[in-house]
Design a protein around this motif. Structure first.
Motif, PDB file in Angstrom:
ATOM      1  N   VAL A 208       0.880  -1.174   0.000  1.00 46.16           N
ATOM      2  CA  VAL A 208       0.000   0.000   0.000  1.00 46.16           C
ATOM      3  C   VAL A 208       0.918   1.226   0.000  1.00 46.16           C
ATOM      4  CG1 VAL A 208      -1.820   1.260   1.213  1.00 46.16           C
ATOM      5  CG2 VAL A 208      -1.846  -1.247   1.154  1.00 46.16           C
ATOM      6  N   VAL A 209       0.894   1.925  -1.133  1.00 47.82           N
ATOM      7  CA  VAL A 209       1.872   2.978  -1.390  1.00 47.82           C
ATOM      8  C   VAL A 209       1.313   4.326  -0.959  1.00 47.82           C
ATOM      9  CG1 VAL A 209       3.016   4.226  -3.287  1.00 47.82           C
ATOM     10  CG2 VAL A 209       2.988   1.710  -3.272  1.00 47.82           C
ATOM     11  N   SER A 210       2.131   5.070  -0.239  1.00 48.48           N
ATOM     12  CA  SER A 210       1.739   6.418   0.182  1.00 48.48           C
ATOM     13  C   SER A 210       1.620   7.295  -1.055  1.00 48.48           C
ATOM     14  CB  SER A 210       2.790   7.008   1.109  1.00 48.48           C
ATOM     15  OG  SER A 210       3.282   6.025   1.982  1.00 48.48           O
ATOM     16  N   SER A 211       0.591   8.115  -1.084  1.00 50.78           N
ATOM     17  CA  SER A 211       0.374   8.944  -2.257  1.00 50.78           C
ATOM     18  C   SER A 211      -0.055  10.336  -1.847  1.00 50.78           C
ATOM     19  CB  SER A 211      -0.695   8.313  -3.141  1.00 50.78           C
ATOM     20  OG  SER A 211      -1.069   9.209  -4.143  1.00 50.78           O
ATOM     21  N   ARG A 212       0.518  11.344  -2.521  1.00 50.84           N
ATOM     22  CA  ARG A 212       0.112  12.719  -2.238  1.00 50.84           C
ATOM     23  C   ARG A 212      -0.865  13.237  -3.286  1.00 50.84           C
ATOM     24  NH1 ARG A 212       5.504  16.157  -1.032  1.00 50.84           N
ATOM     25  NH2 ARG A 212       6.165  15.357  -3.044  1.00 50.84           N
TER      26      ARG A 212
ATOM     27  N   ILE B 381      -7.762  23.324  -0.431  1.00 47.62           N
ATOM     28  CA  ILE B 381      -6.500  22.757   0.055  1.00 47.62           C
ATOM     29  C   ILE B 381      -5.359  23.716  -0.319  1.00 47.62           C
ATOM     30  CG2 ILE B 381      -5.122  20.631   0.083  1.00 47.62           C
ATOM     31  CD1 ILE B 381      -7.563  19.704  -1.978  1.00 47.62           C
ATOM     32  N   PRO B 382      -4.484  24.038   0.610  1.00 46.04           N
ATOM     33  CA  PRO B 382      -3.361  24.884   0.212  1.00 46.04           C
ATOM     34  C   PRO B 382      -2.459  24.141  -0.771  1.00 46.04           C
ATOM     35  CG  PRO B 382      -3.116  24.143   2.501  1.00 46.04           C
ATOM     36  CD  PRO B 382      -4.456  23.679   2.030  1.00 46.04           C
ATOM     37  N   ALA B 383      -1.979  24.868  -1.800  1.00 43.98           N
ATOM     38  CA  ALA B 383      -1.165  24.244  -2.845  1.00 43.98           C
ATOM     39  C   ALA B 383       0.150  23.749  -2.263  1.00 43.98           C
ATOM     40  CB  ALA B 383      -0.897  25.263  -3.940  1.00 43.98           C
ATOM     41  N   GLN B 384       0.530  22.544  -2.680  1.00 47.55           N
ATOM     42  CA  GLN B 384       1.794  21.991  -2.231  1.00 47.55           C
ATOM     43  C   GLN B 384       2.929  22.533  -3.097  1.00 47.55           C
ATOM     44  OE1 GLN B 384       1.113  17.858  -1.767  1.00 47.55           O
ATOM     45  NE2 GLN B 384       2.736  17.605  -0.276  1.00 47.55           N
ATOM     46  N   LYS B 385       4.103  22.719  -2.492  1.00 53.87           N
ATOM     47  CA  LYS B 385       5.263  23.191  -3.261  1.00 53.87           C
ATOM     48  C   LYS B 385       6.312  22.091  -3.312  1.00 53.87           C
ATOM     49  CE  LYS B 385       4.612  28.086  -2.647  1.00 53.87           C
ATOM     50  NZ  LYS B 385       5.350  29.301  -3.028  1.00 53.87           N
ATOM     51  N   TYR B 386       7.116  22.115  -4.352  1.00 53.72           N
ATOM     52  CA  TYR B 386       8.072  21.032  -4.570  1.00 53.72           C
ATOM     53  C   TYR B 386       9.475  21.608  -4.751  1.00 53.72           C
ATOM     54  CZ  TYR B 386       3.698  18.590  -5.212  1.00 53.72           C
ATOM     55  OH  TYR B 386       2.436  18.087  -5.028  1.00 53.72           O
ATOM     56  N   LYS B 387       9.976  22.181  -3.676  1.00 51.87           N
ATOM     57  CA  LYS B 387      11.295  22.796  -3.703  1.00 51.87           C
ATOM     58  C   LYS B 387      12.380  21.771  -4.037  1.00 51.87           C
ATOM     59  CE  LYS B 387      11.700  26.158  -0.757  1.00 51.87           C
ATOM     60  NZ  LYS B 387      11.851  26.908   0.518  1.00 51.87           N
ATOM     61  N   GLY B 388      13.224  22.100  -4.980  1.00 50.42           N
ATOM     62  CA  GLY B 388      14.349  21.222  -5.291  1.00 50.42           C
ATOM     63  C   GLY B 388      14.045  20.156  -6.326  1.00 50.42           C
ATOM     64  N   ASP B 389      12.788  20.012  -6.721  1.00 51.19           N
ATOM     65  CA  ASP B 389      12.456  18.958  -7.681  1.00 51.19           C
ATOM     66  C   ASP B 389      12.818  19.347  -9.124  1.00 51.19           C
ATOM     67  OD1 ASP B 389      11.610  17.508  -5.575  1.00 51.19           O
ATOM     68  OD2 ASP B 389       9.485  17.425  -6.126  1.00 51.19           O
ATOM     69  N   VAL B 390      13.030  20.644  -9.355  1.00 53.34           N
ATOM     70  CA  VAL B 390      13.536  21.094 -10.658  1.00 53.34           C
ATOM     71  C   VAL B 390      14.936  21.663 -10.422  1.00 53.34           C
ATOM     72  CG1 VAL B 390      13.252  22.850 -12.477  1.00 53.34           C
ATOM     73  CG2 VAL B 390      11.263  21.541 -11.676  1.00 53.34           C
ATOM     74  N   SER B 391      15.904  21.264 -11.262  1.00 52.48           N
ATOM     75  CA  SER B 391      17.276  21.748 -11.088  1.00 52.48           C
ATOM     76  C   SER B 391      17.411  23.192 -11.565  1.00 52.48           C
ATOM     77  CB  SER B 391      18.257  20.877 -11.865  1.00 52.48           C
ATOM     78  OG  SER B 391      18.215  19.564 -11.397  1.00 52.48           O
ATOM     79  N   TYR B 392      16.865  23.470 -12.758  1.00 50.87           N
ATOM     80  CA  TYR B 392      16.840  24.843 -13.265  1.00 50.87           C
ATOM     81  C   TYR B 392      15.931  24.902 -14.479  1.00 50.87           C
ATOM     82  CZ  TYR B 392      20.454  22.945 -16.415  1.00 50.87           C
ATOM     83  OH  TYR B 392      21.138  22.173 -17.303  1.00 50.87           O
TER      84      TYR B 392
END
Lengths: 421, 421
Positions: A208-212, B381-392
């Protein structure tokens, strides 16, 4: 006018398994009747670990149809519930309970209301086919209550109208849902290919995989695939019919290599047509991909498949190991890569048939921490671990079909009030 | 016998762009000649931001063919380099440099060795089609050095034998690689559909996505897809030919809605056939999926596509915005979801054409931090951010084809020694 004769409650309780498709159902040719674009084949999972229990009750004192899921009342107004209720009601027969002195004539059923209580012994929202087990159990238990004389095939056609894959939950073992040709869907039914004893070496491990991510519902998803994918029709017409024949043969011969090859290929192709949908649908995530890579690498290193994997409309991995020993090694590998979060004990991280854990020498977290990297990693790079990416594992096996529970203590409704216990 | 006449070095320096396919090439019908199973169409990217510069030199003092990539000597023994070298050498003509007093007769070329130095103005390993630009530049510069009289179409057929998609880097603007019918591949060439000025509103934003996975090389990947996918042939024979015609028309009419629809659908279908491969190939990761969701949600909320996306054999997103203003809004959305790691300044996080950043009011990290959530998120729902997932990010545009650099200061080899500067 609360006359004495109004006080009786008649109840039936049943238990119905979930199932996991190894040749996938994706796409309807009729949205209302739920008629699929291709045949599908599934393995029924042991109800001891994953099942729905449903109690249905009838009483002249009930003033409307009501339903409770996992203790919470839910609306029965959805078209799917209504289809199943209507189809079962119109096939109801005479019922007599001599002990309780109850007599219901065929024609009375349309005036009587039912209470339904349903409970899943696994998390409902985890993407583990809870609707399949649920609708199958609803149909099965109502049919028993109302003395419907139809066989399981006919019942499967009714359950199908509640949730397509529910039809496959009316049998144990290995089940085929025949797409059928009839416009009305009378021949779109499930049949048993082999019972659960036919191939009882198999062990099933579910991650059961955690999912966001919020996932696309399978109803919406398959509609969009039918409308926009340029590959789905080719899959349904050219690819699946051949795979169905090959899969039937693999099951008949307990040919694990073919079974695994077909299962993995068909899961991947189902996700491929999801990706080919506009906008694209992603059910698998990076964790799902990593699990596939682990299994694929291991299978290749062994020269012959040890484990098959399949993914439904979500990121959870369902893995089928050729036998108990292999399942133990699989668990070792999975726990190496996906250890639990700190403060989680192994007992709650691996649930279901824990004897596999024990046989694999995994008695506690110390054993998990001591696991060596799988030998098939030949790179000199230290293996990366993904703590927390799996919520928990369930160990189970192919299992039996629906059963009646005659022990009234297992009923979910109070035998006097007809309300949840 | 170091006679004076042995001391000359003759050099040519050229610059060649990369390209991004909007109708994808995936699958060869001939592995050696690199003949594809379908036509493909690409957009050439502005060499100002993404290109290969190559200097090729010849001298009687060179005792073998040698090559340097980004300053490091690499082996030329690979079949692909050898094919290109051989094909160009056998078409070499007479060369005379009166100023330097050099004369090379057609027949002398087979006795002479070359030095090649190549440099990418972008990270080689980032999955940005460096081999396409590199092989195209090698062929283009060698052809100039050796006075090969073939047109760009013929040269594209030679570059194709080095790296399939390299053939499309011989032109600017919008380019079609015709699969051809000839067994020898003589008609499998690139042609220009329109130059870069034809549709100069378009702005291209590339997200270089951080990846922990080792990827399947495209050579291996497409071989396995050809051998195992049940969907590839249907794609190549039934789907792509229609899309090629539609894409040509969309480009001709600067019809962004059709262009975007076809670009996204074809990228997704390419990744679908990768998934349908055994074992499955995953090039996109969760970050790629998130970028697709952001673009799809925005496009839907606007009612008509603002941005197209396409992904090659890796997780990087190439997004094509309908104009500069849209590109600015796209950058705002992307920077909202994918802010840089702390201590990264905006100037090194968004490279290429920075004027788009400025026009969008993004002058520094303070402006990024102040960005509001995109309005199309209607959930509470507050938007989630994905810091560091893009290099540039790289901002660029459709660009021109190969050019000769006549300024000797731009050469990568020393004009006396013929060795890297």
């Amino acid at each position: 006018m609360a006359d004495e004769s109004q006080k009786w409650v008649l109840m039936v309780t049943a238990q119905t398994p979930t199932n996991i498709a190894v040749i996938k159902y994706w796409g309807k040719r009729d949205e209302t009747l739920i008629l699929p674009v291709n045949d599908s084949i599934s393995v029924t999972l042991d109800p001891e670990h994953l099942c729905t229990t449903t109690t249905v009750a009838v009483s002249p004192s009930f003033d409307k149809d009501r339903m409770w899921l996992n203790g919470k009342e839910i609306s029965l107004s959805g078209g799917r519930f209504q289809s199943c209720l209507r189809e079962i009601r119109c096939r109801a027969g005479d019922v007599e309970d001599e002990k309780k002195g109850i007599k219901i004539a065929k024609k009375d059923w349309e005036k009587l209301h039912v209470h339904i209580a349903s409970y899943n012994n696994f998390p409902t929202a985890a993407g583990l086919a809870s609707s399949a087990a649920g609708l199958a159990c609803l149909v099965f238990s109502l049919a028993k209550l109302m003395n419907v004389k139809e066989d399981h095939g006919k019942l499967s056609a009714i359950a199908r109208q509640g949730s397509g894959s529910a039809c496959r939950s009316l049998y144990g073992g290995f089940v085929k849902w025949i797409m059928g040709k009839d416009e009305k869907g009378s021949d779109s039914i499930a049949v048993q290919l082999a019972d659960e004893k036919h191939w009882d070496d198999l062990v099933i491990v579910i991650a059961v995989v955690s999912s966001r991510q919020k996932e696309t519902s399978s109803t919406t998803g398959m509609r969009e695939t039918v409308e926009t994918s340029m590959l789905l029709q080719h899959r349904a017409k050219e690819v699946v019919p051949k795979r169905i024949l090959q899969m039937e043969e693999a099951i008949r011969n307990r040919d694990f290599a073919s079974f695994a090859h077909l299962t993995c290929a068909d899961s991947n192709q189902f996700h491929a047509v999801c990706l080919d949908t506009c906008p694209p649908i992603f059910y698998m995530n990076d964790t799902s991909h990593r699990i596939i890579s682990i299994v694929e690498k291991w299978n290749r290193s062994e020269g012959t498949p040890q484990v098959a994997y399949t993914f439904d409309a979500g990121p959870n991995a369902v893995m089928i190991a050729r036998n108990r020993k292999v399942a133990g090694v699989l668990l070792q590998k999975l726990l190496f890569y996906f250890p639990p979060q700190p403060d989680t004990d192994l007992n709650s991280y691996v649930i279901g048939d824990k004897s596999i854990l024990k046989d694999a020498g995994l008695e506690g977290m110390k054993d998990v921490e001591a696991l060596p990297p799988p030998p098939e990693i030949k790179d000199n790079i230290p293996a990366q671990k993904y703590k927390g990416d799996v919520s928990y594992f369930i160990c189970t096996r192919p299992g039996k079909g629906p059963v009646l529970l005659s022990d009234e203590s297992q009923a979910l409704l109070n035998p006097e009030s007809g309300l949840p216990k």
